[in-house]
Design a protein around this motif. Structure first.
Motif, short mmCIF file in Angstrom:
data_model
loop_
_atom_site.label_atom_id
_atom_site.label_comp_id
_atom_site.label_asym_id
_atom_site.label_seq_id
_atom_site.Cartn_x
_atom_site.Cartn_y
_atom_site.Cartn_z
N ARG A 1 56.74 124.89 82.19
CA ARG A 1 57.84 125.83 82.36
C ARG A 1 59.11 125.11 82.79
N LYS A 2 58.95 124.11 83.67
CA LYS A 2 60.12 123.38 84.18
C LYS A 2 60.52 122.22 83.27
N LYS A 3 59.78 122.05 82.17
CA LYS A 3 60.02 120.95 81.22
C LYS A 3 59.95 119.59 81.90
N LYS A 4 58.96 119.44 82.76
CA LYS A 4 58.77 118.16 83.47
C LYS A 4 57.52 117.45 82.97
#
Ligand code: SF4
Ligand code: SF4
Length: 250
Positions: A183-186
């Motif tokens: 979701r956080k693109k990490k």
């Protein structure tokens, strides 16, 4: 109390083979100036050690370092209330009184936990992401010693064999990390159980991409010397006497 899944004697055997230093550097000196002089992971305001009741039994038979944790607010009461019947929250006398041989499995492993992939394989170590902004190690994974990784992997292989529920807990935790990081693109940084660093890119379906620790992010006060000095001052902490290579270097 129901029968423990891992007996105190088995915990003692696991302790004996799980003693390697996480790193050569004393990382508590890096995070303590930001936390009233106490290493972040040794302070129940930040991290409450949760152990199996049988592990607490073992510790009580060996030392008076540990006692039952008493919640101090609504958040800590919630943590204690949600523990399973096998587990309990405990607290030690503090970093000044630490006894190396009487550290819990949680103490020995912090900030890492065993990462279980989608297929259900325990493939290596990643970290408890809630501590990204407070734990210096998470921003400096290059310092983690190979002997530590080997011992932590062996300890958890044994724990999972004895206690399949613990494996399920870590499998669920890994799935949550995949969701949150996606979701956080990490990327999820991973130290592989067979050696080497890898990243799991968001949306990659769990594919492991080889990398170096330089590819991993640095967080909060550990992003730069200036950020660290500012954060220590804001926390009213004391900087170590200026080290040659800088405050953040290992
Ligand atoms: S493991 Fe992280 S939180 Fe614990 S003492 Fe080291 S830097 Fe601090
Ligand atoms: S036993 Fe040692 S490592 Fe564990 S919380 Fe206490 S001071 Fe920290």
């Amino acid at each position: 109390m129901s029968k423990p899944r891992i007996t105190p004697r088995q915990f003692a055997e696991i302790y004996k083979r799980y003693n390697a230093n996480l790193a050569k550097v004393d990382c508590g000196r890096k995070c303590a100036p930001l936390n009233k002089g106490q290493p972040v992971c040794c302070d129940t305001d930040n991290a409450i050690p949760v152990v199996e009741k049988a592990e607490f039994e073992l510790l009580k038979s060996r030392t008076d370092l540990w006692f039952k944790y008493k919640p101090t607010d609504a958040a800590s009461r919630k943590i204690v209330n949600e523990l399973t019947s096998h587990a309990c929250a405990i607290e030690c006398k503090g970093a000044a009184f630490c006894e190396r041989d009487n550290r819990t499995i949680a103490c020995r492993s912090f900030p890492f936990y065993p990462y279980v992939d989608k297929a259900g394989n325990f493939i290596g170590l990643t970290y408890y992401w809630d501590f990204e902004d407070r734990c210096w190690i998470i921003s400096n994974m290059q310092v983690v010693e190979r002997a530590f990784v080997d011992e932590m992997v062996a300890a958890f292989d044994r724990i999972f064999k004895l206690d399949p529920e613990e494996f399920e807990t870590m499998k669920d935790h890994s799935a949550t990390m995949r969701r949150v990081f996606s979701r956080k693109k990490k990327i999820i940084p991973l130290i592989h159980r067979d050696g080497g660093y890898f990243k799991i890119k968001p949306g990659s379906g769990g594919v492991l991409t080889p990398c170096t620790p330089d590819d991993f992010n640095k967080f909060g006060p550990y992003k730069s010397e200036a950020a660290y000095i500012r954060a220590v001052k804001a926390a009213g902490g004391k900087l170590d006497p200026a080290p040659k290579k800088g405050y953040l270097a290992p």
